[in-house]
Motif scaffolding. Structure first.
Motif, mmCIF file in Angstrom:
data_model
loop_
_atom_site.group_PDB
_atom_site.id
_atom_site.type_symbol
_atom_site.label_atom_id
_atom_site.label_comp_id
_atom_site.label_asym_id
_atom_site.label_seq_id
_atom_site.Cartn_x
_atom_site.Cartn_y
_atom_site.Cartn_z
ATOM 1 N N ASP A 173 -4.546 4.426 -17.274
ATOM 2 C CA ASP A 173 -3.130 4.595 -16.686
ATOM 3 C C ASP A 173 -3.370 3.859 -15.261
ATOM 4 N N GLU A 174 -4.349 4.373 -14.583
ATOM 5 C CA GLU A 174 -4.758 3.826 -13.116
ATOM 6 C C GLU A 174 -4.415 2.206 -13.073
ATOM 7 N N ALA A 175 -5.075 1.519 -13.994
ATOM 8 C CA ALA A 175 -5.196 0.285 -14.175
ATOM 9 C C ALA A 175 -3.803 -0.368 -14.486
ATOM 10 N N ALA A 176 -2.963 0.109 -15.354
ATOM 11 C CA ALA A 176 -1.398 0.014 -15.411
ATOM 12 C C ALA A 176 -0.645 -0.007 -14.352
ATOM 13 N N VAL A 177 -0.795 1.158 -13.526
ATOM 14 C CA VAL A 177 -0.024 1.197 -12.344
ATOM 15 C C VAL A 177 -0.205 0.146 -11.265
ATOM 16 N N CYS A 178 -1.471 0.093 -10.951
ATOM 17 C CA CYS A 178 -2.151 -1.009 -10.175
ATOM 18 C C CYS A 178 -1.676 -2.364 -10.636
ATOM 19 N N GLN A 179 -1.819 -2.900 -11.745
ATOM 20 C CA GLN A 179 -1.290 -4.133 -12.175
ATOM 21 C C GLN A 179 0.235 -4.540 -11.989
ATOM 22 N N ALA A 180 0.822 -3.150 -12.196
ATOM 23 C CA ALA A 180 2.453 -3.314 -12.222
ATOM 24 C C ALA A 180 2.464 -3.439 -10.825
ATOM 25 N N LEU A 181 2.137 -2.691 -9.851
ATOM 26 C CA LEU A 181 2.439 -3.010 -8.418
ATOM 27 C C LEU A 181 2.163 -4.382 -7.751
ATOM 28 N N ASP A 182 0.921 -5.020 -8.443
ATOM 29 C CA ASP A 182 0.444 -6.478 -8.075
ATOM 30 C C ASP A 182 1.452 -7.352 -8.640
ATOM 31 N N ARG A 183 2.160 -7.020 -9.900
ATOM 32 C CA ARG A 183 2.889 -8.021 -10.445
ATOM 33 C C ARG A 183 4.275 -8.128 -9.450
ATOM 34 N N VAL A 184 4.712 -7.005 -8.970
ATOM 35 C CA VAL A 184 6.028 -6.976 -8.216
ATOM 36 C C VAL A 184 5.702 -7.120 -6.517
ATOM 37 N N ASP A 185 4.378 -7.319 -6.205
ATOM 38 C CA ASP A 185 4.054 -7.453 -4.792
ATOM 39 C C ASP A 185 4.248 -6.390 -4.107
ATOM 40 N N MET A 186 4.012 -5.369 -4.371
ATOM 41 C CA MET A 186 4.058 -3.816 -3.842
ATOM 42 C C MET A 186 2.856 -3.123 -3.651
ATOM 43 N N ARG A 187 1.762 -3.588 -4.103
ATOM 44 C CA ARG A 187 0.553 -2.840 -3.591
ATOM 45 C C ARG A 187 0.158 -2.550 -2.538
ATOM 46 N N GLU A 188 0.356 -3.019 -1.565
ATOM 47 C CA GLU A 188 0.564 -2.695 -0.206
ATOM 48 C C GLU A 188 1.317 -1.447 0.321
ATOM 49 N N ARG A 189 2.319 -1.223 -0.290
ATOM 50 C CA ARG A 189 3.258 -0.131 -0.119
ATOM 51 C C ARG A 189 2.742 1.201 -0.862
ATOM 52 N N THR A 190 1.721 1.254 -1.597
ATOM 53 C CA THR A 190 1.722 2.251 -2.442
ATOM 54 C C THR A 190 1.762 3.811 -1.886
ATOM 55 N N GLY A 191 1.374 3.943 -0.912
ATOM 56 C CA GLY A 191 1.228 5.228 -0.150
ATOM 57 C C GLY A 191 2.708 5.570 0.637
ATOM 58 N N GLN A 192 3.693 4.525 0.816
ATOM 59 C CA GLN A 192 4.997 4.601 1.480
ATOM 60 C C GLN A 192 5.936 5.370 0.606
ATOM 61 N N LEU A 193 6.846 6.139 1.317
ATOM 62 C CA LEU A 193 7.826 6.914 0.760
ATOM 63 C C LEU A 193 8.773 5.948 0.002
ATOM 64 N N TRP A 194 9.394 6.105 -1.058
ATOM 65 C CA TRP A 194 10.352 5.379 -1.890
ATOM 66 C C TRP A 194 11.640 5.431 -1.107
ATOM 67 N N GLN A 195 11.989 6.622 -0.463
ATOM 68 C CA GLN A 195 13.558 6.674 0.164
ATOM 69 C C GLN A 195 13.155 5.846 1.594
ATOM 70 N N THR A 196 12.173 5.454 1.950
ATOM 71 C CA THR A 196 12.095 4.620 3.063
ATOM 72 C C THR A 196 12.207 3.141 2.791
ATOM 73 N N LEU A 197 12.258 2.803 1.550
ATOM 74 C CA LEU A 197 12.377 1.244 1.137
ATOM 75 C C LEU A 197 13.539 0.776 1.364
ATOM 76 N N SER A 198 13.666 -0.680 1.434
ATOM 77 C CA SER A 198 14.871 -1.358 1.383
ATOM 78 C C SER A 198 15.439 -1.262 -0.294
ATOM 79 N N GLY A 199 16.780 -1.637 -0.385
ATOM 80 C CA GLY A 199 17.366 -1.517 -1.793
ATOM 81 C C GLY A 199 16.601 -2.514 -2.539
ATOM 82 N N GLY A 200 16.049 -3.760 -2.190
ATOM 83 C CA GLY A 200 15.613 -4.856 -2.930
ATOM 84 C C GLY A 200 14.229 -4.375 -3.159
ATOM 85 N N GLU A 201 13.265 -3.494 -2.327
ATOM 86 C CA GLU A 201 12.020 -2.962 -2.456
ATOM 87 C C GLU A 201 12.115 -1.956 -3.568
ATOM 88 N N ARG A 202 12.927 -0.895 -3.384
ATOM 89 C CA ARG A 202 13.188 0.159 -4.613
ATOM 90 C C ARG A 202 13.489 -0.510 -6.017
#
Length: 253
Positions: free
Chosen positions: A115-144
């Motif tokens: 499970d953890e590997a699938a999540v990390c790989q998915a975040l890497d693929r969309v270039d969002m790994r560095e935002r892992t701990g950020q609240l979703w509500q604080t993201l821009s529309g494109g980032e969401r």
């Protein structure tokens, strides 16, 4: 075929929204679903993932009629990324992407290395790994939107449905996301407005107008000047791109 839609119709109230649609998507290929606003693209995607029920016709995933697939099994198999998705719950980026693993886990299942590997790989693929701990509500529309695509990828689906996935994205991320989807090897249907992006990244195109398929096939057969004038009401010149060889549309007004 991985996805087959056979003479499917659906109405909203008294309005026929999807009217006798038939289309197929070979395993591992990407089909771009095109058409003006209100042509039935979003409704057709919802029918394919059984968020809505067809009034007539049959939808198959592989050899299976979707009406006979248990909901849990369908959830593991098909991922759907909507145009807009929101929540008032305080979730981090990682929390949202973790939801993609829900169909694969029992109520009392512990979180696994897979499970953890699938999540990390998915975040890497969309270039969002560095935002892992950020609240979703604080993201821009494109980032969401990128996070929701990561959630779908973490689900490890056999079929992927995306409704206008490049809305709110800057051009770099539009290209990145569609390039990613085209390389996944997952049977995919993508509803798009940008015809040039559809021509670049989709193996096949299907054009809807008033709920009916009016053209289907490879991009160079579908995106003709006559079709653009008739369906989209634009004057345009269509030429093979010197960069990728696929059709490129020059709008004339």
């Amino acid at each position: 075929m991985s996805i087959a839609v056979e003479n499917v119709s659906f109405s909203a109230g008294s309005r026929l929204v999807v009217d006798g649609v038939t289309l197929t998507v070979p395993k591992g290929k990407v089909l771009g679903l095109l058409g003006p606003n209100g042509s039935g693209k979003s409704s057709l995607l919802r029918l394919i993932c059984r968020l809505r029920r067809a009034e007539s016709g049959v939808i198959r995933l592989g050899d299976d009629d979707i009406a006979s697939i248990p909901r849990a099994a369908l959830s593991r198999r098909v991922a759907f990324v909507e145009q807009q998705a929101t929540t008032d719950t305080q979730l981090t980026v990682r929390d949202v992407v973790r939801l993609g693993r829900t169909p694969h886990r029992g109520l009392l299942s512990s979180w696994t290395a897979e499970d953890e590997a699938a999540v990390c790989q998915a975040l890497d693929r969309v270039d969002m790994r560095e935002r892992t701990g950020q609240l979703w509500q604080t993201l821009s529309g494109g980032e969401r939107q990128r996070v929701h695509i990561a959630r779908a990828l973490a689900q490890a689906p056999a079929e992927l449905l995306l409704d206008e996935p490049t809305n709110h994205l800057d051009i770099q991320h539009q290209l990145d996301i569609l390039s990613l989807v085209s390389r996944l090897g997952i049977t995919s249907i993508i509803a798009l407005h940008d015809l040039n992006l559809a021509a670049m990244f989709c193996d096949q195109l299907a054009v809807l107008r008033e709920g009916r398929i009016v053209a289907a096939g490879p991009p160079d057969a579908v995106l003709t000047e006559d079709l653009l004038k008739e369906v989209f009401r634009v004057q345009a010149k269509v030429e093979a791109s010197p960069h990728h060889g696929r059709p490129h549309i020059h709008y004339l007004g």
